[in-house]
Design an enzyme around this catalytic site. Structure first.
Site, PDB file in Angstrom:
ATOM      1  N   GLU A 155     -13.561 -16.870  -4.027  1.00  0.00           N
ATOM      2  CA  GLU A 155     -14.546 -17.826  -3.812  1.00  0.00           C
ATOM      3  C   GLU A 155     -15.551 -17.323  -5.008  1.00  0.00           C
ATOM      4  O   GLU A 155     -16.491 -18.357  -5.351  1.00  0.00           O
ATOM      5  CB  GLU A 155     -14.841 -17.783  -2.528  1.00  0.00           C
ATOM      6  N   ARG A 174     -24.162 -30.027  23.916  1.00  0.00           N
ATOM      7  CA  ARG A 174     -24.617 -30.908  22.679  1.00  0.00           C
ATOM      8  C   ARG A 174     -25.407 -29.976  21.629  1.00  0.00           C
ATOM      9  O   ARG A 174     -26.420 -30.557  20.916  1.00  0.00           O
ATOM     10  CB  ARG A 174     -25.404 -31.938  23.291  1.00  0.00           C
ATOM     11  N   ASN A 190     -15.156 -27.682  -3.608  1.00  0.00           N
ATOM     12  CA  ASN A 190     -13.884 -27.440  -3.392  1.00  0.00           C
ATOM     13  C   ASN A 190     -13.171 -27.378  -4.733  1.00  0.00           C
ATOM     14  O   ASN A 190     -11.947 -27.544  -4.740  1.00  0.00           O
ATOM     15  CB  ASN A 190     -13.238 -28.866  -2.794  1.00  0.00           C
ATOM     16  N   LYS A 199     -20.346 -25.873   8.061  1.00  0.00           N
ATOM     17  CA  LYS A 199     -19.066 -26.554   8.490  1.00  0.00           C
ATOM     18  C   LYS A 199     -18.624 -25.734   9.668  1.00  0.00           C
ATOM     19  O   LYS A 199     -18.241 -24.584   9.341  1.00  0.00           O
ATOM     20  CB  LYS A 199     -18.104 -26.754   7.013  1.00  0.00           C
ATOM     21  N   HIS A 214      -9.443 -26.254  -4.697  1.00  0.00           N
ATOM     22  CA  HIS A 214      -8.877 -26.240  -3.472  1.00  0.00           C
ATOM     23  C   HIS A 214      -8.147 -27.456  -3.335  1.00  0.00           C
ATOM     24  O   HIS A 214      -7.230 -27.391  -2.237  1.00  0.00           O
ATOM     25  CB  HIS A 214     -10.372 -26.385  -2.347  1.00  0.00           C
ATOM     26  N   ARG A 263     -21.378 -32.077  -2.771  1.00  0.00           N
ATOM     27  CA  ARG A 263     -20.831 -30.832  -2.165  1.00  0.00           C
ATOM     28  C   ARG A 263     -19.287 -30.555  -2.430  1.00  0.00           C
ATOM     29  O   ARG A 263     -18.920 -29.510  -2.332  1.00  0.00           O
ATOM     30  CB  ARG A 263     -21.134 -30.954  -0.620  1.00  0.00           C
ATOM     31  N   HIS A 275      -6.132 -17.337   1.793  1.00  0.00           N
ATOM     32  CA  HIS A 275      -6.729 -18.856   1.174  1.00  0.00           C
ATOM     33  C   HIS A 275      -7.100 -18.378  -0.174  1.00  0.00           C
ATOM     34  O   HIS A 275      -7.091 -19.388  -1.191  1.00  0.00           O
ATOM     35  CB  HIS A 275      -8.004 -19.193   2.325  1.00  0.00           C
ATOM     36  N   LYS A 326     -24.311 -21.682  -3.179  1.00  0.00           N
ATOM     37  CA  LYS A 326     -23.944 -22.549  -1.987  1.00  0.00           C
ATOM     38  C   LYS A 326     -25.034 -23.064  -1.321  1.00  0.00           C
ATOM     39  O   LYS A 326     -25.099 -24.190  -1.065  1.00  0.00           O
ATOM     40  CB  LYS A 326     -23.164 -21.514  -0.853  1.00  0.00           C
ATOM     41  N   GLU A 343     -21.566 -33.638   2.462  1.00  0.00           N
ATOM     42  CA  GLU A 343     -20.424 -33.900   1.340  1.00  0.00           C
ATOM     43  C   GLU A 343     -20.202 -35.349   1.322  1.00  0.00           C
ATOM     44  O   GLU A 343     -19.168 -35.956   1.461  1.00  0.00           O
ATOM     45  CB  GLU A 343     -19.215 -33.280   1.873  1.00  0.00           C
ATOM     46  N   HIS A 375      -4.906 -26.008  -1.361  1.00  0.00           N
ATOM     47  CA  HIS A 375      -4.461 -26.314  -0.200  1.00  0.00           C
ATOM     48  C   HIS A 375      -2.989 -26.686  -0.173  1.00  0.00           C
ATOM     49  O   HIS A 375      -2.226 -26.370   0.741  1.00  0.00           O
ATOM     50  CB  HIS A 375      -5.196 -27.293   0.455  1.00  0.00           C
TER      51      HIS A 375
HETATM   52  P1  NAD Z   1     -10.302 -14.195   8.875  1.00  0.00           P
HETATM   53  O1  NAD Z   1     -11.720 -14.566   9.378  1.00  0.00           O
HETATM   54  O2  NAD Z   1      -8.949 -14.438   9.584  1.00  0.00           O
HETATM   55  O3  NAD Z   1     -10.419 -12.736   8.361  1.00  0.00           O
HETATM   56  C1  NAD Z   1      -9.586 -11.984   7.782  1.00  0.00           C
HETATM   57  C2  NAD Z   1      -9.057 -10.639   8.622  1.00  0.00           C
HETATM   58  O4  NAD Z   1      -9.890  -9.620   8.262  1.00  0.00           O
HETATM   59  C3  NAD Z   1      -8.998 -10.852   9.926  1.00  0.00           C
HETATM   60  O5  NAD Z   1      -7.841 -10.261  10.490  1.00  0.00           O
HETATM   61  C4  NAD Z   1     -10.256 -10.257  10.443  1.00  0.00           C
HETATM   62  O6  NAD Z   1     -10.363  -9.880  11.726  1.00  0.00           O
HETATM   63  C5  NAD Z   1     -10.489  -9.061   9.392  1.00  0.00           C
HETATM   64  N1  NAD Z   1     -11.789  -8.826   9.542  1.00  0.00           N
HETATM   65  C6  NAD Z   1     -12.762  -9.368   9.023  1.00  0.00           C
HETATM   66  N2  NAD Z   1     -14.060  -8.548   8.801  1.00  0.00           N
HETATM   67  C7  NAD Z   1     -13.674  -7.079   8.740  1.00  0.00           C
HETATM   68  C8  NAD Z   1     -14.204  -6.091   8.712  1.00  0.00           C
HETATM   69  N3  NAD Z   1     -15.473  -5.978   8.148  1.00  0.00           N
HETATM   70  N4  NAD Z   1     -13.413  -5.181   8.712  1.00  0.00           N
HETATM   71  C9  NAD Z   1     -12.237  -5.112   9.095  1.00  0.00           C
HETATM   72  N5  NAD Z   1     -11.597  -6.164   9.310  1.00  0.00           N
HETATM   73  C10 NAD Z   1     -12.072  -7.367   9.002  1.00  0.00           C
HETATM   74  O7  NAD Z   1     -10.273 -14.933   7.220  1.00  0.00           O
HETATM   75  P2  NAD Z   1     -11.530 -15.163   6.360  1.00  0.00           P
HETATM   76  O8  NAD Z   1     -10.715 -15.316   4.901  1.00  0.00           O
HETATM   77  O9  NAD Z   1     -12.793 -14.519   6.694  1.00  0.00           O
HETATM   78  O10 NAD Z   1     -11.728 -16.906   6.611  1.00  0.00           O
HETATM   79  C11 NAD Z   1     -10.715 -17.883   6.517  1.00  0.00           C
HETATM   80  C12 NAD Z   1     -11.382 -18.782   7.529  1.00  0.00           C
HETATM   81  O11 NAD Z   1     -12.499 -19.545   6.978  1.00  0.00           O
HETATM   82  C13 NAD Z   1     -10.162 -20.218   7.299  1.00  0.00           C
HETATM   83  O12 NAD Z   1      -9.886 -20.687   8.933  1.00  0.00           O
HETATM   84  C14 NAD Z   1     -10.846 -20.924   6.758  1.00  0.00           C
HETATM   85  O13 NAD Z   1     -10.522 -22.397   7.150  1.00  0.00           O
HETATM   86  C15 NAD Z   1     -12.350 -20.792   7.012  1.00  0.00           C
HETATM   87  N6  NAD Z   1     -13.310 -21.192   6.028  1.00  0.00           N
HETATM   88  C16 NAD Z   1     -14.248 -22.156   6.166  1.00  0.00           C
HETATM   89  C17 NAD Z   1     -15.321 -22.197   5.580  1.00  0.00           C
HETATM   90  C18 NAD Z   1     -16.256 -23.278   5.891  1.00  0.00           C
HETATM   91  O14 NAD Z   1     -17.313 -23.577   4.976  1.00  0.00           O
HETATM   92  N7  NAD Z   1     -16.789 -23.153   7.420  1.00  0.00           N
HETATM   93  C19 NAD Z   1     -15.152 -22.129   4.213  1.00  0.00           C
HETATM   94  C20 NAD Z   1     -14.221 -21.006   3.866  1.00  0.00           C
HETATM   95  C21 NAD Z   1     -13.393 -20.852   4.714  1.00  0.00           C
HETATM   96  N1  GLY Z   2     -16.377 -24.293   1.572  1.00  0.00           N
HETATM   97  C1  GLY Z   2     -16.812 -25.490   1.117  1.00  0.00           C
HETATM   98  C2  GLY Z   2     -17.864 -26.019   1.864  1.00  0.00           C
HETATM   99  O1  GLY Z   2     -18.552 -25.490   2.644  1.00  0.00           O
HETATM  100  O2  GLY Z   2     -18.261 -27.237   1.610  1.00  0.00           O
END
Ligand code: NAD
Ligand code: GLY
Length: 377
Positions: free
Chosen positions: A185, A121, A245, A143, A248, A241, A265, A227, A237, A252
């Site tokens: 972003e 939990r 987006n 998130k 987005h 918040r 993305h 942020k 949100e 999306h």
């Molecule tokens: P990712 O985590 O897939 O990373 C992109 C690629 O870069 C991967 O292959 C990873 O292994 C590589 N990588 C990362 N850091 C590296 C480094 N320092 N050196 C070499 N390679 C590296 O993608 P992302 O763009 O980081 O994140 C996208 C994800 O995040 C999506 O799933 C999205 O839904 C999520 N997201 C979440 C939030 C949130 O608020 N929680 C916000 C935005 C995006």
């Molecule tokens: N990435 C959008 C949020 O964190 O609300």
């Protein structure tokens, strides 16, 4: 080292941002109220250069550390990966004060955060983001979650980390395409909250992309400040918040229309931001200059802003299934001017179709319009 505080009462935490600070995490953790047992969750790309040294430093500081490797990639952002983490935590007898370190991009951060939110939990976790998207966005704000075969991020929880530890030095190994995608972003923060920051990015994007330390740390820190401010005011949100987006809604739709394969993305968000700005001009909410500035900064960075040739009907179908649809009317975050956006509900089909058509027909002209120079108000 720069520090940004996310103010959330008892769940407040620091975001520490610096250069070459990765292994300093071990000493910093000793000052936090966590147990001796921890798991680093990472992927094979990140483990060797960054996971192994962090693990060694933690062990040297007296922690007992297990590293859990998940395969890299969005398609592993599933409950199955979370299950693999639970199996190891249970086997190693992790307790309530044991902790998780999420070391990787947004995919690892979201999975590891969700595992931390749900194991016993909720156990403490630390975000150590390694991609630009993760450093400026996903590691902050709590998130967490995974994808379901029927949709992205459908399973999750709001669960805040106890610390975000950002070393910009790790970006040196990030593929350039990922770096550029992350800049979308960053541009977003300028548009939604800070004209000066937008101008800063317009003038310094080359330094940021070449990982010049000062420009990079300012970029990451200012993004995190914005942020943090938004999340502190509306953690779950319920209202404001949603301005995060910006870009987005259409972003999306573009990702879905292209099966999440063609664009990163951030690349889709850049197209979505330009679309939202165009929609705002069609609605008479903002001056056309805002659209031109957004398009100009994005294209200088290397981000495309024109819509892919998906066709209005495809986009409309997808948009109607969006989480943000209320009574078949769509919600968009639209710019009023640089540094200020509004959440607008009730956008209907006719105006969207007109905007999509104007995107396709005028993209060529927009590209050749006189470049807008100087500062943007
Ligand atoms: P990712 O985590 O897939 O990373 C992109 C690629 O870069 C991967 O292959 C990873 O292994 C590589 N990588 C990362 N850091 C590296 C480094 N320092 N050196 C070499 N390679 C590296 O993608 P992302 O763009 O980081 O994140 C996208 C994800 O995040 C999506 O799933 C999205 O839904 C999520 N997201 C979440 C939030 C949130 O608020 N929680 C916000 C935005 C995006
Ligand atoms: N990435 C959008 C949020 O964190 O609300």
């Amino acid at each position: 080292m720069r520090k940004v505080r996310v103010e959330l009462g008892q769940r407040s935490y620091d975001i520490c941002i610096g250069h070459n600070i990765l292994t300093g995490l071990a000493r910093h953790l000793k000052g936090l109220s966590v147990g001796k047992k921890g798991a680093i969750i990472t992927n094979p790309i990140i483990k060797k250069p960054y996971g192994d040294p962090i693990q060694q430093h933690l062990i040297d500081e007296g922690f007992s550390i297990t590293t859990i490797e998940l395969p890299a990639g969005e398609r592993y952002k599933t409950l199955r990966s979370v299950g693999k983490i639970y199996d190891i935590l249970i086997e190693k007898k992790f307790e309530r004060d044991s902790f998780i370190i999420a070391l990787g991009g947004g995919v690892i951060g979201d999975i590891a955060g969700f595992a931390a939110a749900t194991y016993l939990r909720g156990i403490p976790y630390i975000q150590v983001p390694t991609s630009l998207v993760a450093q400026v966005d996903s590691s902050v704000g709590g998130k967490t979650g995974v994808n379901h075969p029927l949709g992205k991020n459908l399973i999750g929880a709001f669960y805040q980390p106890i610390l975000v530890w950002i070393d910009v030095e790790v970006l040196k190994t990030l593929p350039r395409r990922e770096l550029i995608a992350g800049m979308a972003e960053v541009v977003k923060y300028g548009v939604i909250a800070d004209t000066r920051f937008f101008n800063f990015i317009g003038e310094n994007y080359k330094n940021v992309l070449s990982l010049e330390q000062k420009a990079l740390i300012h970029t990451v820190a200012r993004s995190c400040e914005i942020k943090a401010m938004v999340v502190s005011a509306d953690e779950r949100e319920k209202g404001q918040r949603a301005i995060l987006n910006f870009g987005h809604t259409m972003g999306h739709a573009i990702e879905t229309a292209t099966d999440y394969r063609r664009y990163r993305h951030g690349e889709a968000v850049a197209m979505g931001m330009a679309f939202a700005a165009r929609l705002a001009t069609v609605l008479g909410m903002c001056h056309k200059d805002v659209l031109n500035w957004i398009e100009r900064v994005c294209s200088s960075i290397g981000l495309r802003t024109s819509l892919p040739a998906a066709g209005f009907e495809t986009l409309w179908d997808i948009l109607q299934r969006d989480k943000k649809v209320i009574n078949e009317r769509l919600r968009f975050v639209l710019p009023v001017r640089l540094g200020e956006v509004k959440i607008v509900d009730g956008i209907g089909r006719v105006v969207l179709q007109k905007t999509v058509q104007s995107c396709y027909s005028s993209y060529k002209n927009v590209r050749h319009e006189k470049r807008v120079s100087g500062h943007h108000k």
